[in-house]
Write an enzyme that holds these catalytic residues in place. Sequence first.
Site, PDB file in Angstrom:
ATOM      1  N   HIS A 479       5.747  -3.367 -51.425  1.00 55.59           N
ATOM      2  CA  HIS A 479       5.954  -2.229 -52.328  1.00 55.59           C
ATOM      3  C   HIS A 479       7.118  -2.508 -53.286  1.00 55.59           C
ATOM      4  O   HIS A 479       6.983  -2.430 -54.503  1.00 55.59           O
ATOM      5  CB  HIS A 479       6.228  -0.971 -51.497  1.00 55.59           C
ATOM      6  CG  HIS A 479       6.507   0.249 -52.315  1.00 55.59           C
ATOM      7  ND1 HIS A 479       5.567   1.222 -52.543  1.00 55.59           N
ATOM      8  CD2 HIS A 479       7.619   0.645 -52.999  1.00 55.59           C
ATOM      9  CE1 HIS A 479       6.085   2.166 -53.317  1.00 55.59           C
ATOM     10  NE2 HIS A 479       7.337   1.839 -53.599  1.00 55.59           N
ATOM     11  N   GLU A 480       8.257  -2.845 -52.695  1.00 55.85           N
ATOM     12  CA  GLU A 480       9.439  -3.077 -53.526  1.00 55.85           C
ATOM     13  C   GLU A 480       9.247  -4.289 -54.430  1.00 55.85           C
ATOM     14  O   GLU A 480       9.735  -4.330 -55.557  1.00 55.85           O
ATOM     15  CB  GLU A 480      10.693  -3.240 -52.652  1.00 55.85           C
ATOM     16  CG  GLU A 480      11.069  -2.002 -51.849  1.00 55.85           C
ATOM     17  CD  GLU A 480      11.125  -0.719 -52.663  1.00 55.85           C
ATOM     18  OE1 GLU A 480      11.442  -0.771 -53.870  1.00 55.85           O
ATOM     19  OE2 GLU A 480      10.809   0.353 -52.105  1.00 55.85           O
ATOM     20  N   HIS A 486       7.305  -5.381 -61.883  1.00 52.20           N
ATOM     21  CA  HIS A 486       7.280  -4.481 -63.047  1.00 52.20           C
ATOM     22  C   HIS A 486       8.511  -4.758 -63.928  1.00 52.20           C
ATOM     23  O   HIS A 486       8.447  -4.686 -65.151  1.00 52.20           O
ATOM     24  CB  HIS A 486       7.286  -3.029 -62.546  1.00 52.20           C
ATOM     25  CG  HIS A 486       6.806  -2.016 -63.536  1.00 52.20           C
ATOM     26  ND1 HIS A 486       6.935  -0.666 -63.324  1.00 52.20           N
ATOM     27  CD2 HIS A 486       6.200  -2.141 -64.749  1.00 52.20           C
ATOM     28  CE1 HIS A 486       6.414  -0.011 -64.349  1.00 52.20           C
ATOM     29  NE2 HIS A 486       5.973  -0.878 -65.230  1.00 52.20           N
TER      30      HIS A 486
HETATM   31 ZN   LIG Z   1       8.590   2.884 -54.926  1.00 50.77          ZN
END
Ligand SMILES: [Zn+2]
Length: 700
Positions: A479-480, A486
């Site tokens: 997730h991180e 991004h």
């Molecule tokens: Zn998040």
Amino acid sequence: MTETHCPPKASDLSPNPLLEDWTASGGVPPFDRITAQHFTPAYARALAEHEAEIAAIAGEPAPPTFANTVEALELSGRLLDRVGNAFHVLAGAHINDALLEIERDIAPQIARHWNKIRTDAVLFRRIDHLMRDADRLGLHAEQKRVIERYHTDFRRAGAGLDAAAKKRLAEIIERLAALGTAFSQNVLADEQAFALPLDSQTELSGLPGFMRETLRSEAHERGIDGYFVTLSRSTVEPFLQFSDRRDLREKVFRGFVMRGDNGGPTDNKAIIAEMVRLRAERAQLLGYRDFAHYRLDDAMAKTPGPVRNLLDTVWAPARASALADRDAMQALVREEGGNFELEPWDWRYYVEKLRQRVCNFDEADIKPYLSLDRMIEAAFYTAERLFGLEFTPEPSVPVWHPDVRVWRVSDGQGKEIGLFFGDYFARGTKRSGAWMTALRDQQKLAGYTPLIANVCNFAKAPSGEPTLLSFEDARTLFHEFGHALHGLLSSVTYPTISGTNVATDFVELPSQLYEHWLQQPEMLRRFALHYQTGAAMPEELLQRLVAARNFNKGFITLEYIASACADLDLHSLPWSEDGDQVLDPNVFEAQSLARIGMPDEIVMRHRLPHFAHIFAGGGYAAGYYSYMWSEVLDADAFAAFEEASDIFDSATAKRLRQSIYAAGDLQEPADAYKAFRGRLPSADALLRKRGFVVRDPAVN
Ligand SMILES: [Zn+2]
């Protein structure tokens, strides 16, 4: 700009590493030489510099142009960015008393500083002029978008208001900043104050080996012999899952859910009441019905209506699923001869038993196959397959703690993309949770490559042994890392729209989408290797793990939605003139839970007194729903790879990179999504992903 105008103070006489040119280290702060005492003078200098830059832009005699106004604003405040980013990393990942004090002192100053800029009438006139003239100025799409963002930010900050309203807004914002800092410091204090040493074998009953190791190293860190339970989520959750001792589970559970709610100087309830009231007043001053409407106006959702629809749609099937699990667990309690009603501190324990019975494996079977290093490798491999990235260890870069690791990221053809910092282990000086943060955002304007960090709280194995993760931890890592990508893949000209500077209900798409790759059998076959033997996870265990993916999803969904609803309810309170009505957060919380029909055996994922997402800073205030909103997007987005029958399909990956990971806030989130997928998503993919029944109207 020089500093010779004012006589240097004593602390200014020695060189301050925060004020040096960091070009030689590629923009990385010299953490090895930075101490707390450097921040106050550096902040003072950075704030003064930025103020002077802003005054020059506002005072520019020439008519406003994109270059002399917006671009100049984009280039201003670089020292403040640098100092602030370095501070932010330390305040989250390696705090001490001196830094805590500076944080209390500096947070309101920073809030005041930005508020003054964003409510500057002269600056706003220039931006407004450019906004109206944008089509005639021959600007390209990105420049128009940046003007639009400035205009929205200034308008929402109150730049168009009269002097009295502006003054009140400034007071509110400054006060909110101070309250947010106090809130998170109180939670940290309650976490640090909790102590549950275990010494006898009976107190360790049920805890698997990895858990005992964790508790032993927690004790070791505190210079004590034996075992020690802390309130870090990555300790609390497995403890509740495995400990046979019902009394100890209750103790740990109560410690965890009572953070910020213990009375005394660290209690957060009065802070919450004041913050909610101030936010409502702020929204009302800006012409909105309540804070939720104000907040969502600048999000992908636009109003609370579609958010409530989504939460309602998911709530009912999730509740049915959770209640079925509860009944099965209660039956299990009876079967084992237990003469008690299931309580919240029993849920994880009995769900684990149920999982073992239904899916026939326990977490302890899985863990040896999920070593931290392999999972990092897996996250990198996915980025290589999707986006052609390469990661090379970079041990010479200065870091804020010896456990932090650094990789140089390149595009595979030798072109440098940026640096990635991984700070994975829990420690007493780190706040709980996991997050991504930038030491420097990507931007072409100043020619900056991104410097991106992931901070997690995985329990560290004793020295010399590899750290093993739970499947949940591995999911957090992916997730991180999705957030990190991004930031790393961002390819825009202007910092305002760089990387994760997007709407809150869109920012979780890149991170949650990335989790899907971890869960694919072909990935697990490749990377879930036994830490001692290197053997792949037995196929049959792997199949059971994949099959168990939706186990307990009802509980997970309810604890989340309950927090999202309470957040939305709280921020839908309109401001009222008579200030006598003091909000009692606990009463409000109970009412909010009663309204949705929360089962007694489940608590909110974040109770209000420690709900850092919405009160420590407020990044997610009236925005906690974003995770589920983004999940609608991520479930639908991953389906694009499934439809292509290749989880690394290059054409899909290319569109994904172009429209989402590299695009920052180049366009409205809905338009960005449509550019990737050709259409907007529905909640069906999400319901399927969570294993809830989707009613197909064609079948009935
Ligand atoms: Zn998040």
